[in-house]
Design a protein around this motif. Structure first.
Motif, PDB file in Angstrom:
ATOM      1  N   PHE A   1       1.910 -12.074  -4.726  1.00  0.00           N
ATOM      2  CA  PHE A   1       1.640 -11.721  -3.396  1.00  0.00           C
ATOM      3  C   PHE A   1       0.321 -10.857  -4.517  1.00  0.00           C
ATOM      4  O   PHE A   1      -0.677 -11.093  -4.484  1.00  0.00           O
ATOM      5  CB  PHE A   1       2.005 -11.159  -2.582  1.00  0.00           C
ATOM      6  N   ILE A   2       1.219 -10.484  -5.588  1.00  0.00           N
ATOM      7  CA  ILE A   2       0.260  -9.508  -6.545  1.00  0.00           C
ATOM      8  C   ILE A   2      -0.560 -10.463  -7.632  1.00  0.00           C
ATOM      9  O   ILE A   2      -1.619 -10.210  -7.486  1.00  0.00           O
ATOM     10  CB  ILE A   2       1.317  -8.139  -7.294  1.00  0.00           C
ATOM     11  N   ALA A   3       0.082 -10.521  -8.433  1.00  0.00           N
ATOM     12  CA  ALA A   3      -0.519 -11.257  -9.566  1.00  0.00           C
ATOM     13  C   ALA A   3      -1.343 -12.348  -9.057  1.00  0.00           C
ATOM     14  O   ALA A   3      -2.331 -12.939  -9.543  1.00  0.00           O
ATOM     15  CB  ALA A   3       0.638 -12.342  -9.903  1.00  0.00           C
ATOM     16  N   SER A   4      -1.401 -13.024  -8.035  1.00  0.00           N
ATOM     17  CA  SER A   4      -2.129 -14.408  -7.741  1.00  0.00           C
ATOM     18  C   SER A   4      -3.897 -13.875  -7.118  1.00  0.00           C
ATOM     19  O   SER A   4      -4.528 -13.948  -7.179  1.00  0.00           O
ATOM     20  CB  SER A   4      -1.976 -14.722  -6.527  1.00  0.00           C
TER      21      SER A   4
ATOM     22  N   ASN B   1       0.096  -0.727  -0.133  1.00  0.00           N
ATOM     23  CA  ASN B   1      -0.015   0.148  -0.101  1.00  0.00           C
ATOM     24  C   ASN B   1       0.887   1.217  -0.426  1.00  0.00           C
ATOM     25  O   ASN B   1       0.652   2.364  -0.332  1.00  0.00           O
ATOM     26  CB  ASN B   1      -0.747   0.092   0.899  1.00  0.00           C
ATOM     27  N   SER B   2       1.729   1.345   1.365  1.00  0.00           N
ATOM     28  CA  SER B   2       3.085   2.321   1.213  1.00  0.00           C
ATOM     29  C   SER B   2       3.892   2.520  -0.725  1.00  0.00           C
ATOM     30  O   SER B   2       3.612   3.993  -1.124  1.00  0.00           O
ATOM     31  CB  SER B   2       4.024   2.190   1.451  1.00  0.00           C
ATOM     32  N   LEU B   3       3.801   1.430  -0.721  1.00  0.00           N
ATOM     33  CA  LEU B   3       4.702   1.474  -2.489  1.00  0.00           C
ATOM     34  C   LEU B   3       3.296   2.355  -3.909  1.00  0.00           C
ATOM     35  O   LEU B   3       3.931   2.342  -4.584  1.00  0.00           O
ATOM     36  CB  LEU B   3       5.123   0.351  -3.087  1.00  0.00           C
ATOM     37  N   GLU B   4       2.868   1.502  -3.337  1.00  0.00           N
ATOM     38  CA  GLU B   4       0.849   2.020  -4.154  1.00  0.00           C
ATOM     39  C   GLU B   4       1.472   3.636  -3.894  1.00  0.00           C
ATOM     40  O   GLU B   4       0.891   3.991  -5.556  1.00  0.00           O
ATOM     41  CB  GLU B   4      -0.014   0.922  -4.197  1.00  0.00           C
TER      42      GLU B   4
ATOM     43  N   ILE C   1       3.195  -1.467 -10.442  1.00  0.00           N
ATOM     44  CA  ILE C   1       2.855  -2.710 -11.849  1.00  0.00           C
ATOM     45  C   ILE C   1       3.178  -1.309 -12.969  1.00  0.00           C
ATOM     46  O   ILE C   1       4.254  -1.954 -13.899  1.00  0.00           O
ATOM     47  CB  ILE C   1       1.434  -2.983 -12.102  1.00  0.00           C
ATOM     48  N   ASP C   2       2.681  -0.441 -13.115  1.00  0.00           N
ATOM     49  CA  ASP C   2       3.299   0.789 -14.475  1.00  0.00           C
ATOM     50  C   ASP C   2       4.415   1.620 -13.880  1.00  0.00           C
ATOM     51  O   ASP C   2       5.355   1.511 -14.941  1.00  0.00           O
ATOM     52  CB  ASP C   2       2.130   2.002 -14.553  1.00  0.00           C
TER      53      ASP C   2
ATOM     54  N   MET D   1      -4.814  -4.947  -8.851  1.00  0.00           N
ATOM     55  CA  MET D   1      -4.537  -3.997  -7.474  1.00  0.00           C
ATOM     56  C   MET D   1      -3.447  -3.995  -7.842  1.00  0.00           C
ATOM     57  O   MET D   1      -2.994  -5.163  -9.097  1.00  0.00           O
ATOM     58  CB  MET D   1      -5.326  -4.869  -6.187  1.00  0.00           C
ATOM     59  N   TYR D   2      -3.276  -2.803  -7.500  1.00  0.00           N
ATOM     60  CA  TYR D   2      -1.714  -2.338  -7.793  1.00  0.00           C
ATOM     61  C   TYR D   2      -1.321  -1.789  -8.595  1.00  0.00           C
ATOM     62  O   TYR D   2       0.113  -1.882  -9.115  1.00  0.00           O
ATOM     63  CB  TYR D   2      -0.809  -3.660  -6.943  1.00  0.00           C
TER      64      TYR D   2
END
Length: 270
Positions: A205-208, A168-171, A222-223, A217-218
């Motif tokens: 965790f992101i892809a699944s 969430n912080s990285l997003e 990703i970008d 999500m996120y």
């Protein structure tokens, strides 16, 4: 045309010129102010990264590395194959590697609770607090003096929340970069290594969890990952190309030196 009309034309032309110059100056000043504001935002964002994200990253990466989970992820999912961060891409990558998805997710998202506890305790400054927290979670068996973890499920759930908080912080960080609120090129210089490494580490965790585009999500993470990874690859490729060119030129110079040297006299063979 009388003198009055000529004077009026000159005045209007002068006013028009002053207006144009004023507009140009205003545009230049605006762009300068915008660049300065983006640089100031980048500095604040870098401070947020250092004070907030790095601390969370330190705990999470320690667990991943000690459990050798990140090592397994890097072998299973090559960084250049990553782009969409969704379930379909994950299955495609694993199929090419002949890895079962359930086996991969089990290894990529499961951790030793003892490792989680030790890594968390290592981040506590006071030794007294370390001993207290350790005693709250660990006890010795009466039979063989083996260490027993009292509440492993709590540690696992707590660590899962740590990963979510980090993402969430990285997003939020990525959103500021993607929407040009902060100068992402300035941030890239010092932060791209940990950022790219972290997202690669948390790929499972992101892809699944991204099963469809409607609820993806996120997306900002990703970008920014794709932007910085591609930029890094471009820089590396350019450096390698430049090195090959230099090596080729040096080889030519060395060959010329050899040709310019006098031959060693050996006499005629019988």
């Amino acid at each position: 045309m009388d003198t009055a009309n000529k004077l009026l034309i000159i005045i209007n032309s002068a006013m028009l010129l002053v207006t144009v110059v004023s507009v140009i100056c205003a545009v230049v000043a605006y762009k300068h102010q915008k660049k300065r504001a983006r640089k100031e935002s980048a500095c604040k964002l870098a401070q947020f990264y250092a004070e907030n994200i790095i601390k969370k990253y330190s705990l999470v990466s320690s667990v991943f590395n000690i459990c050798k989970t990140f090592e397994y992820i890097k072998k299973s999912v090559e960084i250049d194959k990553i782009r969409n961060f969704d379930n379909e891409e994950l299955e495609k990558i694993l199929k090419a590697k002949k890895i079962e998805k359930k086996d991969f997710l089990l290894k990529a998202t499961s951790f030793d609770p003892f490792v989680i506890l030790n890594c968390r305790i290592a981040q506590i400054e006071l030794l007294s607090d370390r001993s207290r927290i350790y005693s709250e979670f660990v006890e010795k068996s009466e039979k063989d003096d083996k260490l027993i973890l009292k509440n492993p499920a709590f540690l696992m759930n707590d660590f899962s929340q740590d990963i979510t908080d980090l993402l969430n912080s990285l997003e939020w960080f990525s959103m500021n970069c993607n929407y040009r609120i902060a100068d992402e090129e300035l941030l890239y210089q010092s932060l791209h290594q940990t950022f790219i490494s972290t997202i690669w580490m948390l790929y499972a965790f992101i892809a699944s969890n991204n099963t469809n585009n409607e609820n993806k999500m996120y997306t900002n993470i990703i970008d920014l990952f794709n932007l910085w990874r591609d930029r890094l690859n471009g820089i590396v490729a350019h450096a390698e190309k430049k090195k090959k060119k230099v090596d080729k030129e040096e080889a030519k110079i060395e060959e010329k030196k050899k040709k310019s040297k006098a031959k060693v006299f050996q006499g005629k063979k019988l």
